[in-house]
Design a protein around this motif. Structure first.
Motif, PDB file in Angstrom:
ATOM      1  N   HIS A 126      -3.417  43.220  21.728  1.00 43.54           N
ATOM      2  CA  HIS A 126      -3.475  43.112  20.275  1.00 43.54           C
ATOM      3  C   HIS A 126      -2.252  42.301  19.823  1.00 43.54           C
ATOM      4  O   HIS A 126      -1.212  42.347  20.472  1.00 43.54           O
ATOM      5  N   ASN A 164      -8.456  46.719  22.311  1.00 44.23           N
ATOM      6  CA  ASN A 164      -9.166  46.934  21.046  1.00 44.23           C
ATOM      7  C   ASN A 164     -10.323  45.952  20.872  1.00 44.23           C
ATOM      8  O   ASN A 164     -11.237  46.207  20.112  1.00 44.23           O
ATOM      9  N   VAL A 174      -5.995  50.754  26.333  1.00 40.41           N
ATOM     10  CA  VAL A 174      -7.379  50.332  26.108  1.00 40.41           C
ATOM     11  C   VAL A 174      -7.350  49.108  25.190  1.00 40.41           C
ATOM     12  O   VAL A 174      -6.627  49.095  24.195  1.00 40.41           O
ATOM     13  N   ALA A 213      -2.734  52.705  21.250  1.00 40.04           N
ATOM     14  CA  ALA A 213      -3.435  52.750  19.958  1.00 40.04           C
ATOM     15  C   ALA A 213      -4.936  53.013  20.116  1.00 40.04           C
ATOM     16  O   ALA A 213      -5.511  53.805  19.363  1.00 40.04           O
ATOM     17  N   GLN A 214      -5.554  52.379  21.107  1.00 42.99           N
ATOM     18  CA  GLN A 214      -7.010  52.511  21.254  1.00 42.99           C
ATOM     19  C   GLN A 214      -7.407  53.576  22.269  1.00 42.99           C
ATOM     20  O   GLN A 214      -8.594  53.803  22.479  1.00 42.99           O
ATOM     21  N   HIS A 224      -3.495  57.216  12.524  1.00 36.38           N
ATOM     22  CA  HIS A 224      -4.775  56.995  11.831  1.00 36.38           C
ATOM     23  C   HIS A 224      -5.912  56.676  12.796  1.00 36.38           C
ATOM     24  O   HIS A 224      -7.075  56.726  12.408  1.00 36.38           O
ATOM     25  N   LYS A 225      -5.578  56.357  14.053  1.00 33.29           N
ATOM     26  CA  LYS A 225      -6.648  56.083  15.025  1.00 33.29           C
ATOM     27  C   LYS A 225      -7.029  57.339  15.793  1.00 33.29           C
ATOM     28  O   LYS A 225      -7.867  57.297  16.688  1.00 33.29           O
ATOM     29  N   GLY A 272       3.501  53.599  12.855  1.00 32.15           N
ATOM     30  CA  GLY A 272       2.294  53.357  13.638  1.00 32.15           C
ATOM     31  C   GLY A 272       2.652  52.575  14.884  1.00 32.15           C
ATOM     32  O   GLY A 272       3.841  52.358  15.177  1.00 32.15           O
ATOM     33  N   ALA A 273       1.622  52.132  15.594  1.00 31.99           N
ATOM     34  CA  ALA A 273       1.857  51.414  16.847  1.00 31.99           C
ATOM     35  C   ALA A 273       2.652  50.132  16.622  1.00 31.99           C
ATOM     36  O   ALA A 273       3.512  49.760  17.427  1.00 31.99           O
ATOM     37  N   THR A 274       2.383  49.470  15.510  1.00 27.21           N
ATOM     38  CA  THR A 274       3.086  48.214  15.228  1.00 27.21           C
ATOM     39  C   THR A 274       4.589  48.455  15.102  1.00 27.21           C
ATOM     40  O   THR A 274       5.398  47.773  15.736  1.00 27.21           O
ATOM     41  N   ALA A 294     -12.413  51.630  15.919  1.00 25.40           N
ATOM     42  CA  ALA A 294     -11.273  50.943  16.535  1.00 25.40           C
ATOM     43  C   ALA A 294     -10.294  50.470  15.464  1.00 25.40           C
ATOM     44  O   ALA A 294      -9.108  50.295  15.728  1.00 25.40           O
ATOM     45  N   ALA A 343      -0.170  42.957  17.797  1.00 19.23           N
ATOM     46  CA  ALA A 343       0.983  43.864  17.639  1.00 19.23           C
ATOM     47  C   ALA A 343       1.764  44.031  18.938  1.00 19.23           C
ATOM     48  O   ALA A 343       2.917  44.475  18.921  1.00 19.23           O
ATOM     49  N   ASP A 347       0.727  50.587  25.168  1.00 15.96           N
ATOM     50  CA  ASP A 347       0.227  50.622  23.793  1.00 15.96           C
ATOM     51  C   ASP A 347      -1.057  51.460  23.800  1.00 15.96           C
ATOM     52  O   ASP A 347      -2.115  50.995  24.201  1.00 15.96           O
ATOM     53  N   SER A 357      -0.876  55.146  16.974  1.00 13.09           N
ATOM     54  CA  SER A 357      -0.953  55.309  15.512  1.00 13.09           C
ATOM     55  C   SER A 357      -1.754  56.557  15.186  1.00 13.09           C
ATOM     56  O   SER A 357      -2.836  56.760  15.748  1.00 13.09           O
TER      57      SER A 357
HETATM   58  N1  PMP Z   1      -2.420  47.958  19.403  1.00  9.92           N
HETATM   59  C1  PMP Z   1      -3.753  48.048  19.470  1.00  9.92           C
HETATM   60  C2  PMP Z   1      -4.415  47.967  20.807  1.00  9.92           C
HETATM   61  C3  PMP Z   1      -4.497  48.217  18.303  1.00  9.92           C
HETATM   62  O1  PMP Z   1      -5.827  48.288  18.377  1.00  9.92           O
HETATM   63  C4  PMP Z   1      -3.833  48.303  17.056  1.00  9.92           C
HETATM   64  C5  PMP Z   1      -4.597  48.480  15.763  1.00  9.92           C
HETATM   65  N2  PMP Z   1      -5.756  47.718  15.645  1.00  9.92           N
HETATM   66  C6  PMP Z   1      -2.442  48.216  17.053  1.00  9.92           C
HETATM   67  C7  PMP Z   1      -1.770  48.053  18.233  1.00  9.92           C
HETATM   68  C8  PMP Z   1      -1.666  48.287  15.780  1.00  9.92           C
HETATM   69  O2  PMP Z   1      -1.805  49.524  15.177  1.00  9.92           O
HETATM   70  P1  PMP Z   1      -1.331  49.752  13.675  1.00  9.92           P
HETATM   71  O3  PMP Z   1      -1.952  48.666  12.868  1.00  9.92           O
HETATM   72  O4  PMP Z   1      -1.859  51.106  13.346  1.00  9.92           O
HETATM   73  O5  PMP Z   1       0.149  49.695  13.683  1.00  9.92           O
END
Ligand code: PMP
Length: 409
Positions: A125, A177, A175, A204-205, A227-228, A95-97, A32, A127, A202, A225
């Motif tokens: 999250h 995190n 989902v 990301a997960q 990388h996930k 990335g997602a952020t 995650a 973010a 979002d 993102s």
């Molecule tokens: N949203 C969720 C649900 C996440 O799990 C994460 C990363 N843990 C993020 C956003 C942010 O992703 P990133 O740090 O790759 O920008």
């Protein structure tokens, strides 16, 4: 679990043969936080730098053409993976952020005004909280929060009750995190659109675990993102509906995103270039394309089925440990196994497990509001991917029991 041969899949990931303590193979249960990279992704990055490296879009020399082809083909792979109508609906970001910051600023600043409302869920999250707070405090808007039930699932009826004529956007995780809850985003979108409210998901997960079809979901934005999903860090993507992207102001200004510049006035390009000022992360976008190829070859539906069985297995084993409390027990759940051990310090549990070579997180997972909803400040969070095995889960369970037996309260 006979969906695919996990042992042969594990060979695709060089790092899974790493011995972190000199004797035992790494047990990577921190998916995650980030996922490991298959050799095909690592090789693709090398190939780019050895044979294709150039800036894109500008210049007509051979390498510029190769790099542009590779970059745009990665964009196309992202579009197909999400079932976006066109590759022009895909914006590369870090990335997602960065994705959520871009949307909150570019969409938000011009569509969200004083006293307007932004809805997020209790599951988010940081973010997907902090960028909206920044916007809200700049423009004087208000944030409302969809509550969750005791299993960690959002309450759709409560969501609908929060919507008013001032609601402009709802932004929720696909989902969680921290809990692994799969949020019913299609229903969220349907309800929101009934009131003319825009929807950001979002992802990301979700991106590495569940099939995503943005046309089926009908969301206005979907972000993730790289990388996930077994791709490089520093690259991610936004899917945006064409007609919504067209109404948005640029996020940053600079080269690549303009059609014409004078000191008096600049004409911007259309999406996606409008939102990609400056030189992008070309190589890592190409690497993300290779990661998507890799996942697609295994098949996201196969991944989902395998992981679902592994998750059920882990839940049944872990809940047999007396005093172990799983946080997040929604019926629809994936990957994440957040827990606390009654009477034990979470940090100590986490330190013990990581000292045994199990890579996992313990802490608040950048999702403090949802942990507090369950009365805890921290959990231990193993999170699985398709390269994890029942044997690794057995090892985890054994080490949790060992910790309990060796540490008196
Ligand atoms: N949203 C969720 C649900 C996440 O799990 C994460 C990363 N843990 C993020 C956003 C942010 O992703 P990133 O740090 O790759 O920008």
């Amino acid at each position: 679990i006979e969906i695919f041969n996990v042992e042969s899949i594990r060979k695709d990931f060089p790092i899974l043969s790493e011995k972190v303590d000199g004797k035992n193979f790494l047990i990577w249960l921190d998916n995650a936080a980030t996922t490991q990279k298959p050799k095909s992704v690592i090789d693709r990055l090398n190939y780019f730098y050895e044979h294709e490296n150039s800036n894109v879009h500008r210049g007509a020399h051979a390498l510029a053409a190769r790099a542009t082809d590779a970059y745009e083909s990665a964009r196309d792979k992202v579009a197909r993976f999400l079932n976006a109508p066109s590759l022009n609906d895909i914006i590369f970001v870090r990335g997602a952020t960065e994705a959520i910051n871009l949307i909150s600023q570019s969409f938000g600043k011009f569509n969200i005004q004083k006293d307007d409302e932004i809805i997020v869920s209790n599951l988010e999250h940081h973010a997907n909280i902090v960028p909206w707070q920044l916007l809200a405090s700049e423009v004087g808007a208000k944030i409302k929060v969809i509550p969750v039930d005791d299993s960690g699932q959002i309450l759709l009826s409560e969501f609908e009750r929060l919507i008013t004529p001032r609601t402009k956007i709802v932004s929720v995780a696909h989902v969680s995190n921290a809990l692994g809850t799969i949020v019913p985003i299609k229903e969220v979108t349907k309800i929101a659109h009934r009131y003319g409210v825009k929807v950001l998901i979002d992802g990301a997960q979700a991106i590495s675990h569940i099939k995503v079809d943005v046309q089926d979901i009908d969301c206005d934005f979907y972000v993730f993102s790289g990388h996930k999903v077994f791709g490089p860090t520093g690259i991610g993507a936004i899917y945006g509906k064409k007609e919504v992207l067209a109404t948005m102001y640029p996020y940053q200004g600079g080269g690549n995103m303009i059609a014409d510049v004078t000191f008096e006035k600049t004409v911007y390009q259309e999406a996606p270039n409008k939102f990609e000022a400056g030189t992008g992360n070309i190589a890592d976008a190409v690497g993300l394309g290779a990661a998507i190829d890799y996942v697609s070859k295994i098949g996201i539906d196969n991944i989902y089925r395998y992981e679902h069985e592994l998750l059920e297995y882990a839940i049944s084993k872990m809940t047999q440990i007396s005093g172990l409390r799983l946080i997040g027990t929604a019926k629809e759940k994936t990957s994440v196994l957040s827990f606390v051990l009654d009477g034990f310090d979470t940090q100590k549990v986490g330190e013990y497990l990581t000292s045994k070579g199990i890579a996992l997180r313990f802490g608040h997972h950048c999702a403090q509001p949802i942990l507090r909803r369950f009365g805890v400040e921290a959990t231990v969070r193993p999170s699985i991917a398709f390269y994890n095995t029942k044997e690794e889960i057995d090892f985890l369970v054994e080490k949790i029991k060992e910790f309990k037996n060796s540490h008196f309260r």
